[in-house]
Design an enzyme around this catalytic site. Structure first.
Site, mmCIF file in Angstrom:
data_model
loop_
_atom_site.group_PDB
_atom_site.id
_atom_site.type_symbol
_atom_site.label_atom_id
_atom_site.label_comp_id
_atom_site.label_asym_id
_atom_site.label_seq_id
_atom_site.Cartn_x
_atom_site.Cartn_y
_atom_site.Cartn_z
ATOM 1 N N LYS A 188 0.905 -1.171 -0.011
ATOM 2 C CA LYS A 188 -0.044 -0.191 0.054
ATOM 3 C C LYS A 188 0.685 1.249 -0.057
ATOM 4 C CE LYS A 188 -3.189 -2.779 -0.385
ATOM 5 N NZ LYS A 188 -3.906 -2.941 -1.584
ATOM 6 N N GLY B 101 -8.505 -4.508 1.232
ATOM 7 C CA GLY B 101 -9.971 -5.345 1.230
ATOM 8 C C GLY B 101 -10.546 -4.800 2.495
ATOM 9 N N GLY B 102 -10.157 -3.830 3.356
ATOM 10 C CA GLY B 102 -10.675 -3.719 4.636
ATOM 11 C C GLY B 102 -10.171 -4.474 5.791
ATOM 12 N N GLU C 166 -2.288 7.249 7.661
ATOM 13 C CA GLU C 166 -2.917 7.891 6.724
ATOM 14 C C GLU C 166 -4.116 8.795 7.172
ATOM 15 O OE1 GLU C 166 -3.413 6.546 2.467
ATOM 16 O OE2 GLU C 166 -5.423 6.109 3.337
ATOM 17 N N HIS D 278 -17.342 6.027 -0.222
ATOM 18 C CA HIS D 278 -16.426 5.288 -0.932
ATOM 19 C C HIS D 278 -16.832 4.718 -2.646
ATOM 20 C CE1 HIS D 278 -13.775 1.637 -0.714
ATOM 21 N NE2 HIS D 278 -14.268 1.282 -1.817
ATOM 22 N N GLU E 60 -9.870 2.382 -5.993
ATOM 23 C CA GLU E 60 -10.859 2.979 -4.838
ATOM 24 C C GLU E 60 -10.470 4.157 -4.452
ATOM 25 O OE1 GLU E 60 -11.045 0.045 -2.077
ATOM 26 O OE2 GLU E 60 -12.328 -1.515 -3.209
ATOM 27 N N ASN F 269 -7.408 -2.554 -6.728
ATOM 28 C CA ASN F 269 -7.720 -4.068 -6.801
ATOM 29 C C ASN F 269 -7.134 -4.493 -8.077
ATOM 30 O OD1 ASN F 269 -8.597 -4.170 -3.809
ATOM 31 N ND2 ASN F 269 -10.440 -3.214 -4.710
ATOM 32 N N ARG G 132 -7.930 -7.256 -9.659
ATOM 33 C CA ARG G 132 -8.638 -8.578 -9.751
ATOM 34 C C ARG G 132 -9.940 -8.308 -10.338
ATOM 35 N NH1 ARG G 132 -11.556 -8.127 -5.490
ATOM 36 N NH2 ARG G 132 -10.583 -7.341 -3.498
ATOM 37 N N ARG H 153 -25.342 -7.953 -1.474
ATOM 38 C CA ARG H 153 -24.651 -9.143 -0.976
ATOM 39 C C ARG H 153 -25.705 -9.935 0.055
ATOM 40 N NH1 ARG H 153 -18.299 -8.071 -0.788
ATOM 41 N NH2 ARG H 153 -18.403 -6.469 -2.582
#
Lengths: 144, 451
Positions: free
Chosen positions: B118, B166-167, B202, B210, B277, B292, B294, B340
């Site tokens: 990151k 990814g959190g 950060e 988001h 993101e 990401n 992917r 989801r």
């Protein structure tokens, strides 16, 4: 229907496996695994084995397959110039190494989970095998 | 051009089914690599072939690189699609595939590694003209350095694992006295999760939105964006609902985000599908948070708005095809929203639930798409993530799409397993969500007062 067919097929295979052995009665339940095996002399060989107990390594008897412990390459010999660990017809004892499954240069021993006679080697030397793929079949070691 | 004739699917659940379906459409044979727990999965059923790669724990099956390579060797697969999660962002796996001549359907190992770190990702994006938040100058070593960096950044701030994403592996700090415990804690978590305990600080944007931008890039330097997705409805940094377009974004900001994402991808020479993101502050300033490298879980809402199959384009790009469209050729239209459905028990602090699916009824009808691996009698295993189904509703406007989603959630039934479907119906009725002007924290505020 497919399920019933599978069950009948599995039962037929089991019958084949115990034919000629001293097993008199075999009772099998699938969920939570209950297997009762009775010998000719009436003594129980295995009774009510649960899946947890099986994972714990209860002693297995009778005919069965030795399966691959991981995905990799099946080898019958410790090294190319050496004799195979076992051959068809050979007696093996529980815990004896019968093959290797290699994964990325790591040689993982395959051991027999029971005493018996090697009835068949199911995989060619050097073949890639799946996890839990049957590698060789062991038949019961007779009355002794 | 490298031909792709037989695809190994290195994943499970709904995403494995998703990939098998596109392979079928493209005339590519599919081979599903599965663990013992997924022997009876829908993906295994639908694929041309299945390979049993290991026992239930993922580290011995789905993230076991040698097992996947042997599975390719055994089945003659010439390509691998890693799906989302598991090995999809593991540069070692991508490199290993390349070394043995298997086409990895995804970006280069170099780009996966760059974006996986990151700190490096931030530096690369800043160099490419992408706005980033104030942060520590690289990883922070020790409590003294942490206090110094925090003094420059200000509060609130977020402690993040260098190898995170990814959190996972992050902690928000509101007051100076909480900094050192949070710093130590995040390091310990990162060590466990990623075997890398480096962390950085950060600035934290508390009530942001988001927003992410989907890009598609081929190996000839063509980069297009496929619009943005609003993923602001999250719980504990995990996305629950996504929609496109982002309802509260002005056209200027939307255009700017999309332009910045394309520039970011171009600046590093990225190839494949990827997602940038951003966190967007209340005063409309966007900042890069991560990329990401992917396919993403929420990709279907982009597919519904563009008519493109992203899995197909990942495969076509991986086999060396050029994108036949230029900038502006693909303009997303209409509105799409995804919820989801997870096996989670809201009454037990969202604990994962397992069980055997009974009385399953998946919604259908105009504007509804369901991506799922569920079937009646399916046993939800305890070993993996809790995603059961994605319901995607599409319509010409947001209002129509949300009404269709409400219809779909009324139709949805899945007994035997506790799901979060009730949460989604609550969300749809929430005036804040309905207005489209909502911020991070909306999911928590809806959950907290009820059982």
């Amino acid at each position: 229907m497919a399920e019933l067919h599978d069950t009948v097929e599995a039962a037929a295979r089991l019958l084949d496996l115990i034919r000629g052995t001293d097993v008199r009665r075999l009772r099998l339940a699938v969920d939570d695994v209950r297997i009762d095996v009775e010998r000719d002399d009436g003594t129980p060989a295995i009774t009510q084995v649960t899946s947890a107990e099986m994972a714990g390594g209860a002693e297995a008897v009778g005919t069965g397959a030795v399966v691959a412990p991981l995905m990799g390459v099946f080898y019958q010999r410790p090294a190319p110039d050496q004799p195979p660990f076992v051959e068809v017809g050979q007696h093996v004892h529980a815990g004896q190494q019968v093959a290797i499954v290699e994964a990325m240069k790591s040689m993982n021993p395959v051991v027999a989970d029971r005493d018996g006679v090697v009835a068949r080697i199911c995989v060619a030397d050097g073949e890639v095998v799946e996890f839990e793929q049957p590698l060789l079949e062991l038949a019961p070691a007779g009355s002794g | 051009m490298s031909a792709v004739r037989r695809m190994l699917v290195g994943n499970r659940g709904e995403i494995a089914v998703r990939i098998v379906r596109t392979c079928r459409d493209l005339g590519i044979e599919s081979v599903v690599a599965h663990s013992t727990a997924d022997r009876g999965s829908l993906a295994v059923e639908l694929a041309d072939r299945a390979v049993h790669i290991g026992p239930a724990p993922a580290r011995r099956s789905y993230t076991n690189i040698p097992a996947l390579l042997y599975a390719c060797a055994k089945t003659g697969a010439d390509a691998v699609h890693p799906g989302c999660g598991f090995l999809s962002e593991d540069p070692l796996f991508a490199a290993a595939c390349g070394e043995v001549g298997i086409t990895f359907v995804g970006p280069s190992p170099k780009h996966i590694a760059l974006m996986g770190n990151k700190v490096d990702a931030r530096a690369a994006m800043r160099a490419g003209g992408v706005p980033v938040l104030p942060a520590s100058d690289g990883p922070v070593d020790g409590a003294y350095e942490a206090r110094q960096a925090a003094g420059d950044i200000g509060y609130p701030l977020i402690v993040k694992a260098v190898a995170g994403g990814g959190g996972r592996g992050m902690r928000v700090v509101h007051r100076p006295e909480d900094l050192v415990p949070a710093y130590e804690d995040t390091r310990a978590t990162a060590r466990t999760l990623f075997q890398d305990d480096r962390v950085y600080l950060e600035r934290y944007v508390p009530r942001g939105r988001h927003i992410e931008v989907q890009v598609l890039a081929d190996s000839f330097g063509n980069v297009i964006d496929l619009g943005e997705r609003d993923c602001t409805v999250q719980r504990r940094h995990q996305k629950l609902v996504e929609e496109s377009p982002a309802p509260s974004l002005g056209d200027d900001l939307r255009r700017r985000l999309r332009r910045v994402a394309v520039a970011g991808a171009e600046s590093i020479g990225y190839v494949s599908a990827g997602t940038f993101e951003f966190i967007v502050t209340d005063d409309g300033e966007p900042y890069f948070i991560e990329m990401n490298t992917r396919l993403q879980v929420e990709h279907p809402i982009t597919e519904e708005r563009t008519g493109l199959d992203l899995v197909e384009w990942m495969i076509r790009i991986a086999r060396g095809e050029a994108l036949p469209f230029g900038p502006g050729d693909v303009e997303p239209s209409g509105h799409a929203v995804e919820v989801r459905i997870n096996a989670e028990d809201a009454g037990r602090d969202w604990a994962g639930s397992t069980g055997r699916v009974r009385g399953l009824r998946l919604p259908a009808g105009p504007g509804i798409r369901v991506d799922s691996h569920l079937y009646d009698g399916y046993e939800v295993p305890p070993f993996y993530d809790s995603l059961l189904a994605k319901i995607i509703a599409t319509g010409p406007t947001r209002e129509v799409a949300l009404r269709r989603m409400d219809r779909a959630l009324r139709e949805f039934r899945c007994d035997g397993v506790v799901t979060n479907a009730a949460f989604h119906r609550t969300l749809l009725r929430d005036p804040g969500f309905a207005s489209g002007d909502y911020r991070l924290g909306i999911a928590e505020s809806l959950c907290s007062p009820q059982p």
